[in-house]
Design a protein around this motif. Sequence first.
Motif, PDB file in Angstrom:
ATOM      1  N   GLY A   1      -3.000  -4.281  -5.919  1.00  0.00           N
ATOM      2  CA  GLY A   1      -3.864  -3.107  -5.927  1.00  0.00           C
ATOM      3  C   GLY A   1      -3.769  -2.377  -4.600  1.00  0.00           C
ATOM      4  N   GLY A   2      -4.637  -1.367  -4.445  1.00  0.00           N
ATOM      5  CA  GLY A   2      -4.694  -0.683  -3.156  1.00  0.00           C
ATOM      6  C   GLY A   2      -3.600   0.336  -2.934  1.00  0.00           C
ATOM      7  N   GLY A   3      -3.084   0.939  -4.010  1.00  0.00           N
ATOM      8  CA  GLY A   3      -2.011   1.915  -3.881  1.00  0.00           C
ATOM      9  C   GLY A   3      -2.469   3.250  -3.314  1.00  0.00           C
ATOM     10  N   THR A   4      -1.564   4.190  -3.305  1.00  0.00           N
ATOM     11  CA  THR A   4      -1.831   5.513  -2.744  1.00  0.00           C
ATOM     12  C   THR A   4      -3.116   6.102  -3.318  1.00  0.00           C
ATOM     13  OG1 THR A   4       0.543   5.896  -2.510  1.00  0.00           O
ATOM     14  CG2 THR A   4      -0.891   7.821  -2.423  1.00  0.00           C
TER      15      THR A   4
ATOM     16  N   PHE B   1       1.071  -2.602  -6.011  1.00  0.00           N
ATOM     17  CA  PHE B   1      -0.050  -1.755  -5.605  1.00  0.00           C
ATOM     18  C   PHE B   1      -0.705  -0.962  -6.737  1.00  0.00           C
ATOM     19  CE2 PHE B   1       2.804  -2.201  -1.932  1.00  0.00           C
ATOM     20  CZ  PHE B   1       1.926  -2.720  -1.006  1.00  0.00           C
ATOM     21  N   SER B   2      -0.147  -1.024  -7.929  1.00  0.00           N
ATOM     22  CA  SER B   2      -0.689  -0.227  -9.032  1.00  0.00           C
ATOM     23  C   SER B   2      -0.317  -0.851 -10.362  1.00  0.00           C
ATOM     24  CB  SER B   2      -0.138   1.206  -8.943  1.00  0.00           C
ATOM     25  OG  SER B   2      -0.499   1.961 -10.081  1.00  0.00           O
ATOM     26  N   SER B   3      -1.091  -0.527 -11.408  1.00  0.00           N
ATOM     27  CA  SER B   3      -0.734  -0.967 -12.759  1.00  0.00           C
ATOM     28  C   SER B   3       0.486  -0.217 -13.275  1.00  0.00           C
ATOM     29  CB  SER B   3      -1.916  -0.758 -13.708  1.00  0.00           C
ATOM     30  OG  SER B   3      -2.325   0.604 -13.697  1.00  0.00           O
ATOM     31  N   SER B   4       0.825   0.897 -12.631  1.00  0.00           N
ATOM     32  CA  SER B   4       2.046   1.644 -12.921  1.00  0.00           C
ATOM     33  C   SER B   4       3.130   1.190 -11.959  1.00  0.00           C
ATOM     34  CB  SER B   4       1.805   3.149 -12.753  1.00  0.00           C
ATOM     35  OG  SER B   4       3.023   3.843 -12.598  1.00  0.00           O
ATOM     36  N   ALA B   5       4.239   0.660 -12.494  1.00  0.00           N
ATOM     37  CA  ALA B   5       5.332   0.178 -11.653  1.00  0.00           C
ATOM     38  C   ALA B   5       5.853   1.286 -10.744  1.00  0.00           C
ATOM     39  CB  ALA B   5       6.459  -0.375 -12.521  1.00  0.00           C
ATOM     40  N   GLU B   6       5.969   2.490 -11.289  1.00  0.00           N
ATOM     41  CA  GLU B   6       6.477   3.617 -10.509  1.00  0.00           C
ATOM     42  C   GLU B   6       5.555   3.922  -9.332  1.00  0.00           C
ATOM     43  OE1 GLU B   6       7.751   8.331 -11.162  1.00  0.00           O
ATOM     44  OE2 GLU B   6       7.005   7.132 -12.832  1.00  0.00           O
ATOM     45  N   LYS B   7       4.244   3.958  -9.583  1.00  0.00           N
ATOM     46  CA  LYS B   7       3.281   4.231  -8.510  1.00  0.00           C
ATOM     47  C   LYS B   7       3.239   3.091  -7.506  1.00  0.00           C
ATOM     48  CE  LYS B   7       0.192   7.247 -11.187  1.00  0.00           C
ATOM     49  NZ  LYS B   7      -1.183   7.399 -11.756  1.00  0.00           N
ATOM     50  N   SER B   8       3.396   1.876  -7.988  1.00  0.00           N
ATOM     51  CA  SER B   8       3.374   0.728  -7.102  1.00  0.00           C
ATOM     52  C   SER B   8       4.522   0.780  -6.108  1.00  0.00           C
ATOM     53  CB  SER B   8       3.461  -0.563  -7.923  1.00  0.00           C
ATOM     54  OG  SER B   8       3.493  -1.682  -7.070  1.00  0.00           O
ATOM     55  N   ILE B   9       5.700   1.036  -6.599  1.00  0.00           N
ATOM     56  CA  ILE B   9       6.877   1.094  -5.726  1.00  0.00           C
ATOM     57  C   ILE B   9       6.775   2.258  -4.751  1.00  0.00           C
ATOM     58  CG2 ILE B   9       9.377   1.457  -5.710  1.00  0.00           C
ATOM     59  CD1 ILE B   9       9.395  -0.117  -8.412  1.00  0.00           C
ATOM     60  N   ALA B  10       6.294   3.396  -5.248  1.00  0.00           N
ATOM     61  CA  ALA B  10       6.118   4.565  -4.371  1.00  0.00           C
ATOM     62  C   ALA B  10       5.087   4.272  -3.279  1.00  0.00           C
ATOM     63  CB  ALA B  10       5.693   5.772  -5.200  1.00  0.00           C
TER      64      ALA B  10
ATOM     65  N   PRO C   1      10.163  -2.509   2.607  1.00  0.00           N
ATOM     66  CA  PRO C   1      11.482  -2.435   1.963  1.00  0.00           C
ATOM     67  C   PRO C   1      11.327  -2.417   0.447  1.00  0.00           C
ATOM     68  CG  PRO C   1      11.089  -4.618   2.888  1.00  0.00           C
ATOM     69  CD  PRO C   1       9.980  -3.753   3.378  1.00  0.00           C
ATOM     70  N   GLU C   2      12.191  -1.682  -0.216  1.00  0.00           N
ATOM     71  CA  GLU C   2      12.039  -1.480  -1.667  1.00  0.00           C
ATOM     72  C   GLU C   2      12.046  -2.793  -2.433  1.00  0.00           C
ATOM     73  OE1 GLU C   2      13.878   1.242  -5.317  1.00  0.00           O
ATOM     74  OE2 GLU C   2      14.602   1.490  -3.255  1.00  0.00           O
ATOM     75  N   GLU C   3      12.804  -3.777  -1.955  1.00  0.00           N
ATOM     76  CA  GLU C   3      12.874  -5.042  -2.684  1.00  0.00           C
ATOM     77  C   GLU C   3      11.586  -5.856  -2.572  1.00  0.00           C
ATOM     78  OE1 GLU C   3      14.824  -5.805   1.380  1.00  0.00           O
ATOM     79  OE2 GLU C   3      14.744  -4.196  -0.134  1.00  0.00           O
ATOM     80  N   ARG C   4      10.667  -5.445  -1.690  1.00  0.00           N
ATOM     81  CA  ARG C   4       9.371  -6.125  -1.584  1.00  0.00           C
ATOM     82  C   ARG C   4       8.248  -5.285  -2.175  1.00  0.00           C
ATOM     83  NH1 ARG C   4       9.907 -10.065   2.594  1.00  0.00           N
ATOM     84  NH2 ARG C   4       8.022 -11.078   1.808  1.00  0.00           N
ATOM     85  N   CYS C   5       8.608  -4.206  -2.872  1.00  0.00           N
ATOM     86  CA  CYS C   5       7.638  -3.367  -3.601  1.00  0.00           C
ATOM     87  C   CYS C   5       7.788  -3.698  -5.080  1.00  0.00           C
ATOM     88  CB  CYS C   5       7.896  -1.884  -3.361  1.00  0.00           C
ATOM     89  SG  CYS C   5       7.938  -1.398  -1.632  1.00  0.00           S
ATOM     90  N   TYR C   6       6.782  -4.343  -5.655  1.00  0.00           N
ATOM     91  CA  TYR C   6       6.902  -4.900  -6.994  1.00  0.00           C
ATOM     92  C   TYR C   6       6.151  -4.069  -8.033  1.00  0.00           C
ATOM     93  CZ  TYR C   6       8.593  -8.946  -4.380  1.00  0.00           C
ATOM     94  OH  TYR C   6       9.303  -9.775  -3.545  1.00  0.00           O
ATOM     95  N   GLY C   7       6.676  -4.113  -9.271  1.00  0.00           N
ATOM     96  CA  GLY C   7       6.067  -3.348 -10.353  1.00  0.00           C
ATOM     97  C   GLY C   7       4.833  -4.000 -10.938  1.00  0.00           C
ATOM     98  N   THR C   8       4.752  -5.331 -10.837  1.00  0.00           N
ATOM     99  CA  THR C   8       3.597  -6.065 -11.353  1.00  0.00           C
ATOM    100  C   THR C   8       3.255  -7.202 -10.393  1.00  0.00           C
ATOM    101  OG1 THR C   8       4.891  -7.697 -12.610  1.00  0.00           O
ATOM    102  CG2 THR C   8       4.327  -5.606 -13.731  1.00  0.00           C
ATOM    103  N   PHE C   9       2.015  -7.681 -10.460  1.00  0.00           N
ATOM    104  CA  PHE C   9       1.651  -8.802  -9.600  1.00  0.00           C
ATOM    105  C   PHE C   9       2.364 -10.073 -10.033  1.00  0.00           C
ATOM    106  CE2 PHE C   9      -1.684  -9.307 -12.887  1.00  0.00           C
ATOM    107  CZ  PHE C   9      -1.660 -10.679 -13.121  1.00  0.00           C
ATOM    108  N   GLU C  10       2.630 -10.201 -11.358  1.00  0.00           N
ATOM    109  CA  GLU C  10       3.364 -11.371 -11.843  1.00  0.00           C
ATOM    110  C   GLU C  10       4.762 -11.420 -11.218  1.00  0.00           C
ATOM    111  OE1 GLU C  10       0.703 -10.129 -15.408  1.00  0.00           O
ATOM    112  OE2 GLU C  10       1.921  -9.142 -13.859  1.00  0.00           O
ATOM    113  N   ASP C  11       5.421 -10.277 -11.203  1.00  0.00           N
ATOM    114  CA  ASP C  11       6.754 -10.190 -10.616  1.00  0.00           C
ATOM    115  C   ASP C  11       6.705 -10.545  -9.128  1.00  0.00           C
ATOM    116  OD1 ASP C  11       9.516  -9.667 -10.800  1.00  0.00           O
ATOM    117  OD2 ASP C  11       9.246  -7.600 -10.109  1.00  0.00           O
ATOM    118  N   MET C  12       5.698 -10.019  -8.441  1.00  0.00           N
ATOM    119  CA  MET C  12       5.576 -10.284  -7.010  1.00  0.00           C
ATOM    120  C   MET C  12       5.404 -11.769  -6.735  1.00  0.00           C
ATOM    121  SD  MET C  12       2.758  -8.881  -4.238  1.00  0.00           S
ATOM    122  CE  MET C  12       1.456 -10.003  -4.735  1.00  0.00           C
ATOM    123  N   ILE C  13       4.488 -12.408  -7.432  1.00  0.00           N
ATOM    124  CA  ILE C  13       4.208 -13.822  -7.169  1.00  0.00           C
ATOM    125  C   ILE C  13       5.424 -14.690  -7.457  1.00  0.00           C
ATOM    126  CG2 ILE C  13       2.836 -15.798  -7.962  1.00  0.00           C
ATOM    127  CD1 ILE C  13       0.493 -13.769  -8.323  1.00  0.00           C
ATOM    128  N   LEU C  14       6.092 -14.455  -8.570  1.00  0.00           N
ATOM    129  CA  LEU C  14       7.242 -15.281  -8.933  1.00  0.00           C
ATOM    130  C   LEU C  14       8.429 -15.061  -7.993  1.00  0.00           C
ATOM    131  CD1 LEU C  14       7.125 -15.070 -12.839  1.00  0.00           C
ATOM    132  CD2 LEU C  14       6.387 -16.957 -11.365  1.00  0.00           C
TER     133      LEU C  14
END
Length: 383
Positions: free
Chosen positions: A11-14, A39-48, A56-69
Amino acid sequence: MARKLRMGMVGGGTGSFIGDVHRKAAAIDGMIELVCGAFSSSAEKSIASGKALFLPEERCYGTFEDMILKEKQLPESERMDFVSIVTPNHMHFPPAKMALENGFHVVCDKPMTLTLDEAIELEKIVAKSGKLFALTHNYTGHPLVKQAKAMVAKGDLGTIRKIQVQYLQGWLSTSLEKTGQKQASWRVDPKISGIGGALGDIGTHAENLVEYITGLKIDELAADLGRFGEGRVLDDDGNILIRMENGAKGTMSFSQIALGEENNLAIKVYGTKGSMEWHQENPNQLITHWLDAPVKIYTPNGNNLYDEALSVSRIPAGHPEGYLEAFATIYKNFATHLMAVLDGKKIDKPDYPTAKDGVRGMQFIYASVESDKNNAAWTKFKK
């Protein structure tokens, strides 16, 4: 420990208010750095959002599940150490559960979960995981709140007999949620906020402050909740009588429709030897009255403070310490504990709100709603 702790954020996106607060607070003492996020429920907004924070882009995740794994798969020298969860209430439990079960420590915004059942389950998950869990009841981080707690604990006020606490706001005195304002919209929606409106949002802060300062538990309460906003199903106002476990009596008033109020959190505690009062909008004064001595006012880093307050007073006396610094104290104390754990050391009494406090908060919400449904009948917390 020869490095900063690495923080991931859910959470906590733009455009997020509370996400920005958490990031600033975590950075104040130089012990923590943000390394990744969903940072968002929208993958696009999260990465942005992540890119806007220079991640770095590779540490900007589309979902929290993806981030944790994916963070779990990184070498220990690179992966995040803990997750900070700054989403609306309905999205506290899922990422907290997954993070803990995959070996990550957690900091979570309050209230801890959407439901009491989730809170009880999460407390069990924390215990089973052996990981640290902090709940950001930030007002307990103020130096003079620490001073107040220490004074009660050392017996300075004698036996506590009466407590008055209030948390008054006016920002929902109009139907702000109907304008599309995001912060208002989710707070009046029971699917996102839970069964408490203002009760969960600010009433839990009042409850936590009472129990933190006095060291006493609320034994039972009688709640009269109001729903003044047109079409609102959740409370936006409330008055509660409280009985403490030692027999002390108290009153609690909270509101988000108190026109003209901004963030009027205040508490008064009355004992047999003295009394004290603290106001969040003037946080740098703790006013005390005594049975046999003149009025005394304590200030951050001022004279005669106990070590509990001095240890979190960052700047010289006369310079104001406020909201961000109080928030930072939660992160600092959590980080100090976590660094000790990672170094194989032990801290006996870490000073930050935990999952146990989170369960208390949810019990408070449920007891208040139940009492209100029964014409303000006296109600105990459910176990």
